[in-house]
Write a protein that holds these residues in place. Structure first.
Motif, PDB file in Angstrom:
ATOM      1  N   HIS A  52       4.288   2.131  11.366  1.00 15.24           N
ATOM      2  CA  HIS A  52       4.669   3.047  10.281  1.00 15.24           C
ATOM      3  C   HIS A  52       5.865   3.910  10.694  1.00 15.24           C
ATOM      4  O   HIS A  52       6.771   4.149   9.882  1.00 15.24           O
ATOM      5  N   GLU A 101       5.109   6.031   1.777  1.00 18.09           N
ATOM      6  CA  GLU A 101       6.487   5.558   1.881  1.00 18.09           C
ATOM      7  C   GLU A 101       7.456   6.585   1.295  1.00 18.09           C
ATOM      8  O   GLU A 101       8.534   6.824   1.866  1.00 18.09           O
ATOM      9  N   ASN A 112       9.017   1.718  10.599  1.00 15.15           N
ATOM     10  CA  ASN A 112       9.409   1.451   9.209  1.00 15.15           C
ATOM     11  C   ASN A 112       9.979   2.696   8.541  1.00 15.15           C
ATOM     12  O   ASN A 112      10.778   2.593   7.600  1.00 15.15           O
ATOM     13  N   SER A 163      11.659   0.596   5.302  1.00 14.44           N
ATOM     14  CA  SER A 163      11.030  -0.671   4.933  1.00 14.44           C
ATOM     15  C   SER A 163       9.515  -0.501   5.018  1.00 14.44           C
ATOM     16  O   SER A 163       9.009   0.562   5.374  1.00 14.44           O
ATOM     17  N   ARG A 164       8.793  -1.583   4.664  1.00 12.83           N
ATOM     18  CA  ARG A 164       7.345  -1.574   4.727  1.00 12.83           C
ATOM     19  C   ARG A 164       6.855  -2.884   5.304  1.00 12.83           C
ATOM     20  O   ARG A 164       7.542  -3.903   5.259  1.00 12.83           O
ATOM     21  N   SER A 165       5.659  -2.864   5.856  1.00 13.13           N
ATOM     22  CA  SER A 165       5.058  -4.066   6.443  1.00 13.13           C
ATOM     23  C   SER A 165       3.864  -4.464   5.599  1.00 13.13           C
ATOM     24  O   SER A 165       2.952  -3.651   5.389  1.00 13.13           O
TER      25      SER A 165
END
Length: 831
Positions: A609, A630, A612, A617-619
């Protein structure tokens, strides 16, 4: 205690000392140690100052004192320290001390010279007696044959051209290391026309120069012929031999020996009287020299201080300038009045304005001195800025203990420091000359708190010499796991390692009341659990420590009146630090509180986290910790990046605008009040001209100088911005040394226990034999524990804690560009 948080207010004072009482006034100030004199004669050489003659007389006396002191040490005596505080003697006593010192030195030189001359005479007599004693025996050593007696003629009587020759003798003494070369040279030069006998003295003789016993070689040379005799005498002179008359007749030699013995006896009596008189002179020196040394050093210090004063136009008083703590001004005034009362004219003290940065004065006690020394080793604080020492009293031992946490090791360190604290008033302990001992003794209170905090963190880690202790019942139940998992004998035989599932009812009863549950010491994932715990703990402590440093900078800006820095520097710094790394701490705490054992397997990764967050960005495989994560992360990164230009350009642009406004206002004032400008009364309400000025002006803070160069301010602010922004990243990673050092200490303790104590405890022997065998095992364990874990690991943890305070903590608010107040005091002279 108020001066611990910020240095005391220091004032520049001007002293008007009457010429008749100037010496007495300065002497009294030296006893009190209140002021630091400024040199008003910096452009005058040391040889042209008013009291240079008096200083030279004191220096000549000090040279004489060195001679007397060396004579006392040469006699094997010791100088006792002077009793009580001796004041600086009045100037009229200087002549008396000088006369008595010269008389003692002259007597000592005369007596010492007579003593050495008598010892040299006694040594000569002893050598002469040894030579005559050799002549009583036959000289057969050189011939190795039956030598004839001295009554037997060496040459046959009748006839021959040499019947007139008579045998002559040369006798003396030579140092043993020259004897072989002397004998060889005599034989070669005289071609064997001599008979030489060399013999060591039976008793060692005391050397008159060194006083050490030494062995001498006596020689007896018989020859014939005048030319041979001249050669022998020249050779013995070259070897610095002691040559003595030697009678041919034995009876004459006996008479000479008896006469020498009588002279030696008389000389010993005279030498004894000389030594008794010498001891009397040395006794007087031993009694009078220590107080004289202290008094002359004080007198010299007074004259050196007076040389820094200027003379008034009427030559009736001396003018001095000095720094003094504001709260000590009444004591200063009272001391000068008492000292100058006999002169009929009282000394005057008044404060004067000054634009120079005053020195820093922080009063310390036995307890706070070592912590203040840690701060001052980084740099002496700027005048009136926040002092990190009071906070270091807590944070330094705590960060050390985080890396050194062990109940046993901390207790040993605590007891060692406690012993030094209890014995601190003993003279033998305070005056020990061992440098390593002095280092430990000066930091005894620091070691005391380091050991105490290490015991505290050792209880949290549940480690005592690497062993876990069961203070409270464990929060894990093996019985509940066995009952609900239906462990059979076959299952237990096939699975040597058993897992405890906290999701099963009754297995995990709740957290351990204090510290880490002792059952973790039996788990195979013990190291993984501690790695995760200590790494997150290090990040939390590091971010908290750095944020506290930034907050302390607020008090500096408020005290110095730099309110613009709160908005243009401190606020962006806090937003940048807490928006990024404070958020990381929030994620750690949030995951601890909201993720239970049931959802631990699918818990999201904080590290992913955080990565990112910077990549925007995100996973897909790493679910959010909370809704809207986010958006929050993106907003925090944008906000942190937005603070960088504010931090870079805010202060320089504000100072440029402030400087332009100041120039415009001053130009308008000059046009309206030209007459007042000539008399120096313009802007009389300005504190920097008519009054004492603000602490910011005294401390020489940037931004208030007459000349403003925008490029220099921009360069300075750019360096500060880059250092802070990049430092937030590197400093946060630097606090991971708390995790690394803590694990290293725990593993070293475990290895030492496993390789030493565990081996000794597993010995399969009878009770008595095992008890005897454990003695050397425990001794080796104790020595290695002290040498490796206490000394080496302790020093490593100390240096890392020192770096965390200097670089990561103090760098956020502490400049360390000041200089200490060095008061004129006689304390060093008395020591």
């Amino acid at each position: 205690m108020g001066s611990m948080f910020r240095s005391e207010e220091v004032s520049l004072v001007q002293l008007f000392l009457p010429t008749a009482a100037a010496y007495t006034c300065v002497s009294q100030l030296g006893e009190l140690g209140l002021v630091e004199f400024r040199d008003l004669n910096a452009s005058v050489s040391a040889f042209q100052r008013r009291f240079v003659v008096d200083v030279r007389r004191c220096e000549e006396l000090e040279k004489t004192f060195i001679f007397l002191q060396e004579e006392v040490r040469r006699a094997g005596l010791a100088l006792s320290p002077p009793e009580g505080g001796l004041p600086a003697p009045p100037p009229r006593d200087l002549l008396r001390i000088q006369e008595e010192t010269d008389r003692l030195a002259r007597e000592l030189r005369d007596v010492r010279g007579n003593h050495q001359a008598l010892q040299a005479q006694l040594h000569e007599l002893q050598l002469h007696m040894a030579v005559l004693g050799q002549g009583q025996a036959p000289t057969s050593a050189a011939t190795h044959t039956d030598s004839p007696s001295e009554k037997t003629p060496l040459l046959q009587a009748p006839g021959g051209p040499h019947q007139d020759l008579r045998v002559n003798f040369v006798a003396g003494a030579v140092e043993p290391h020259k004897a072989a070369a002397l004998e060889r040279l005599l034989w070669r030069a005289c071609r064997g026309f001599l008979i030489a006998s060399f013999r060591e003295t039976e008793q060692q003789l005391e050397d008159p120069v060194t006083g050490e016993p030494a062995t001498w070689m006596t020689f007896l040379i018989s020859y014939w012929g005048e030319q041979i005799g001249q050669k022998i005498r020249k050779i013995t002179d070259c070897f610095h031999c002691h040559v003595f008359p030697f009678e041919e007749q034995e009876e004459a030699r006996r008479g000479a020996l008896q006469q020498l013995q009588q002279q030696s006896h008389e000389l010993r009596e005279v030498l004894g009287e000389t030594e008794r008189f010498l001891s009397q002179v040395l006794g007087r020196v031993q009694r009078l020299l220590p107080p004289w040394q202290v008094q002359i050093r004080k007198m010299k210090a007074v004259y050196l201080a007076l040389n820094q004063c200027s003379v008034s136009a009427t030559h009736k008083c001396l003018i001095a300038e000095a720094w003094c703590a504001t709260r000590d001004l009444p004591a200063l005034q009272q001391a000068l009045q008492d000292s100058s009362s006999e002169a009929g004219v009282s000394a005057v003290v008044h404060r004067i304005p000054c634009q120079d940065m005053p020195p820093t004065l922080i009063r310390t006690t036995r307890f706070t001195a070592s912590f203040q020394g840690i701060v001052d080793a980084y740099g002496v604080g700027r005048y009136r800025e926040v002092n990190p020492a009071p906070y270091t009293i807590i944070t330094f031992p705590f960060l050390f203990a985080v890396m050194f946490g062990d109940v046993g090791h901390g207790l040993l360190m605590f007891l060692f420091a406690l012993a030094m604290v209890l014995a601190e008033d003993r003279p033998a302990v305070r005056t020990a000359q061992n440098e390593i001992w002095q280092t430990f003794f000066s930091g005894r209170y620091l070691l005391l708190l380091m050991g105490l905090f290490s015991v505290y963190t050792g209880f949290i880690y549940n480690e005592c010499f690497s062993r876990a202790t069961v203070i409270f019942p464990s929060g894990w139940s093996v019985a509940a796991m066995a009952n609900q998992s239906n462990w059979s004998d076959v299952f237990l035989a096939e699975h040597p390692l058993l897992a405890l599932d906290p999701n099963i009812t009754g297995v995990f009863l709740g957290p351990y009341p204090f510290g880490i549950d002792p059952i973790w010491s039996l788990a195979i994932n013990h190291l993984s659990f501690l790695n995760s715990f200590k790494m997150k703990m290090s990040v939390i402590l590091g971010v908290t420590h750095m944020a506290f440093g930034v907050v302390l900078g607020i008090f500096n800006h408020m005290h110095f009146g730099q309110w613009y820095r709160l908005l243009l520097e401190t606020l962006p710094e806090l937003v940048f630090l807490l928006g990024l790394f404070g958020y990381l701490v929030f994620l750690v705490v949030y995951k601890w509180l909201h993720v239970s054992a049931a959802g631990a397997a699918s818990a999201p990764s904080i590290l992913i986290h955080f990565i990112n967050m910077f990549l925007f960005s995100r996973s897909p495989t790493n679910r959010p910790l909370f809704p809207g994560q986010e958006v929050v992360q993106s907003a925090l990164v944008v906000l942190a990046l937005a603070t960088v230009p504010v931090l870079l350009l805010g202060t320089p642009l504000f100072l440029r605008w402030k400087h332009r406004r100041h120039l415009k206002g001053r130009h308008a004032s000059q046009l309206q009040t030209e007459d007042e400008l000539k008399t120096g009364l313009v802007d009389s309400n300005d504190a920097s001209v008519a009054g004492w000025g603000t602490d910011e002006e005294k401390a020489g803070c940037p931004g208030d100088q007459e000349e403003f160069v925008l490029s220099e301010v921009l360069m300075h602010q750019a360096i500060h911005t880059i250092e802070f922004c990049l430092g937030c990243i590197s400093n946060t990673a630097s606090y991971l040394r708390l995790w690394a050092l803590s694990l290293a200490h725990a593993q070293l303790s475990e290895v030492l226990w496993a390789m030493v104590m565990r081996v000794g405890l597993r010995m399969d022997r009878e009770m008595g034999v095992a008890a005897v065998a454990l003695v050397p095992v425990f001794a080796a364990f104790a020595v290695l524990t002290v040498a490796i874990l206490l000394v080496m690991e302790g020093l490593s943890a100390f240096l890392h804690a020192l770096r965390l305070h200097w670089v990561e903590f103090q760098n956020k608010f502490y400049s360390g560009t000041g200089y200490k107040l060095d008061p004129f005091t006689f304390t060093a002279e008395e020591e």
